[in-house]
Design a protein around this motif. Structure first.
Motif, PDB file in Angstrom:
ATOM      1  N   LEU A 143       0.899  -0.993   0.083  1.00  0.00           N
ATOM      2  CA  LEU A 143       0.209  -0.009  -0.032  1.00  0.00           C
ATOM      3  C   LEU A 143       1.038   1.087  -0.253  1.00  0.00           C
ATOM      4  O   LEU A 143       1.806   1.064   0.005  1.00  0.00           O
ATOM      5  CB  LEU A 143      -1.372   0.183   1.002  1.00  0.00           C
ATOM      6  N   GLN A 144       0.828   2.116  -0.700  1.00  0.00           N
ATOM      7  CA  GLN A 144       1.239   3.815  -0.476  1.00  0.00           C
ATOM      8  C   GLN A 144       0.109   3.774   0.628  1.00  0.00           C
ATOM      9  O   GLN A 144      -0.254   5.328   0.387  1.00  0.00           O
ATOM     10  CB  GLN A 144       0.714   4.012  -1.787  1.00  0.00           C
ATOM     11  N   VAL A 145       0.999   4.319   1.596  1.00  0.00           N
ATOM     12  CA  VAL A 145       0.348   5.651   2.830  1.00  0.00           C
ATOM     13  C   VAL A 145       1.283   6.271   2.936  1.00  0.00           C
ATOM     14  O   VAL A 145       0.408   7.675   2.968  1.00  0.00           O
ATOM     15  CB  VAL A 145       0.701   4.508   3.893  1.00  0.00           C
ATOM     16  N   VAL A 146       2.079   7.105   2.004  1.00  0.00           N
ATOM     17  CA  VAL A 146       2.720   8.671   1.903  1.00  0.00           C
ATOM     18  C   VAL A 146       3.059   8.353  -0.114  1.00  0.00           C
ATOM     19  O   VAL A 146       3.092   7.223  -0.321  1.00  0.00           O
ATOM     20  CB  VAL A 146       3.585   9.028   1.807  1.00  0.00           C
ATOM     21  N   ALA A 147       2.611  10.182  -0.518  1.00  0.00           N
ATOM     22  CA  ALA A 147       3.383   9.976  -2.018  1.00  0.00           C
ATOM     23  C   ALA A 147       4.740   9.309  -2.325  1.00  0.00           C
ATOM     24  O   ALA A 147       4.219   8.371  -3.556  1.00  0.00           O
ATOM     25  CB  ALA A 147       3.167  11.107  -1.985  1.00  0.00           C
ATOM     26  N   ALA A 148       5.021   9.128  -1.916  1.00  0.00           N
ATOM     27  CA  ALA A 148       6.666   8.537  -2.179  1.00  0.00           C
ATOM     28  C   ALA A 148       7.034   7.179  -1.266  1.00  0.00           C
ATOM     29  O   ALA A 148       7.795   6.859  -2.088  1.00  0.00           O
ATOM     30  CB  ALA A 148       7.773   9.642  -1.686  1.00  0.00           C
ATOM     31  N   GLN A 149       6.144   6.616  -0.452  1.00  0.00           N
ATOM     32  CA  GLN A 149       6.409   5.577  -0.123  1.00  0.00           C
ATOM     33  C   GLN A 149       5.327   4.305   0.185  1.00  0.00           C
ATOM     34  O   GLN A 149       4.440   4.521   0.525  1.00  0.00           O
ATOM     35  CB  GLN A 149       6.985   6.196   1.331  1.00  0.00           C
ATOM     36  N   SER A 150       5.069   3.092  -0.668  1.00  0.00           N
ATOM     37  CA  SER A 150       4.738   2.292  -0.757  1.00  0.00           C
ATOM     38  C   SER A 150       5.475   1.054   0.884  1.00  0.00           C
ATOM     39  O   SER A 150       6.744   1.074   0.837  1.00  0.00           O
ATOM     40  CB  SER A 150       5.051   1.477  -1.535  1.00  0.00           C
ATOM     41  N   VAL A 151       4.642   0.587   1.192  1.00  0.00           N
ATOM     42  CA  VAL A 151       4.526  -0.565   2.837  1.00  0.00           C
ATOM     43  C   VAL A 151       4.541  -2.018   2.057  1.00  0.00           C
ATOM     44  O   VAL A 151       3.190  -1.635   1.808  1.00  0.00           O
ATOM     45  CB  VAL A 151       4.500   0.162   4.114  1.00  0.00           C
ATOM     46  N   LYS A 152       5.249  -3.089   2.620  1.00  0.00           N
ATOM     47  CA  LYS A 152       4.902  -4.409   2.359  1.00  0.00           C
ATOM     48  C   LYS A 152       3.608  -4.793   3.883  1.00  0.00           C
ATOM     49  O   LYS A 152       4.276  -4.520   4.692  1.00  0.00           O
ATOM     50  CB  LYS A 152       5.270  -5.393   2.572  1.00  0.00           C
ATOM     51  N   VAL A 153       2.468  -5.146   3.539  1.00  0.00           N
ATOM     52  CA  VAL A 153       1.476  -5.909   4.591  1.00  0.00           C
ATOM     53  C   VAL A 153       1.367  -7.328   4.307  1.00  0.00           C
ATOM     54  O   VAL A 153       1.047  -7.407   2.865  1.00  0.00           O
ATOM     55  CB  VAL A 153      -0.377  -4.871   4.549  1.00  0.00           C
ATOM     56  N   SER A 154       1.221  -8.190   5.249  1.00  0.00           N
ATOM     57  CA  SER A 154       0.814  -9.064   5.625  1.00  0.00           C
ATOM     58  C   SER A 154       0.587  -9.847   6.222  1.00  0.00           C
ATOM     59  O   SER A 154       0.038  -8.767   7.801  1.00  0.00           O
ATOM     60  CB  SER A 154       2.783  -9.818   5.620  1.00  0.00           C
ATOM     61  N   GLY A 155      -0.667 -10.388   6.663  1.00  0.00           N
ATOM     62  CA  GLY A 155      -1.277 -10.951   7.753  1.00  0.00           C
ATOM     63  C   GLY A 155      -2.447 -12.693   7.028  1.00  0.00           C
ATOM     64  O   GLY A 155      -1.593 -13.102   6.312  1.00  0.00           O
ATOM     65  N   GLU A 156      -3.305 -12.426   8.174  1.00  0.00           N
ATOM     66  CA  GLU A 156      -4.043 -13.563   7.616  1.00  0.00           C
ATOM     67  C   GLU A 156      -5.227 -12.535   7.974  1.00  0.00           C
ATOM     68  O   GLU A 156      -5.647 -11.870   8.199  1.00  0.00           O
ATOM     69  CB  GLU A 156      -3.911 -13.972   8.709  1.00  0.00           C
TER      70      GLU A 156
END
Length: 149
Positions: A93-106
């Motif tokens: 997900l792109q949480v700020v304009a220039a940064q994507s973060v990886k999200v893992s879960g169930e």
């Protein structure tokens, strides 16, 4: 109610319909449109790719083809309440304009809907996240809602 006659064009007798009670809205979180690639791993094994079409703080809807839906949901039977199917999820997900973060879960597969011959939508309720995953989802949803408002 009026009396009917033999030549009444509306038939023998009119009866008022009972009002239909509206179904309660079970969604407590606002959804936002998204086009995010999701990697899903069902408990039965394997790994498939789907596209997230909308997301909220509580879950997401993914769109996929028939083969992918079959691998996630045996016999394409919508799960009964309480009999939901576990699936591991991974997406960015792109949480700020220039940064994507990886999200893992169930997540838990809670419903399936056929849209067309080869397109299905699968509803997934988030069950747990690794690390700050829920915070990232919440930030993403808040950002999208502020853009549309």
């Amino acid at each position: 109610m009026k009396e009917t006659t033999k030549n009444d064009p509306f038939g023998p007798q009119r009866v008022a319909m009972k009002p239909v009670s509206p179904k309660p809205n079970l969604r407590k979180q606002q959804r936002v449109g998204a086009s995010v690639e999701v990697t899903a791993r069902p408990a039965s094994g394997g790994e498939v790719r789907c596209t997230c079409t909308d997301i909220s703080r509580a879950g997401m809807t993914v769109s996929c083809d028939l083969a992918t839906a079959n691998s996630l949901i045996p016999d394409l039977k919508s799960p009964a309440p309480g009999e939901w199917l576990k699936v591991a999820l991974g997406f960015s997900l792109q949480v700020v304009a220039a940064q994507s973060v990886k999200v893992s879960g169930e997540g838990l597969i809670v419903h399936v809907r056929r849209i067309s011959r080869d397109t299905f939508q699968i509803g997934i309720r988030f069950n747990e996240f690794e690390g700050n995953g829920h915070d990232y989802v919440s930030q993403f949803v808040s950002r999208q809602l502020s853009r549309s408002g």
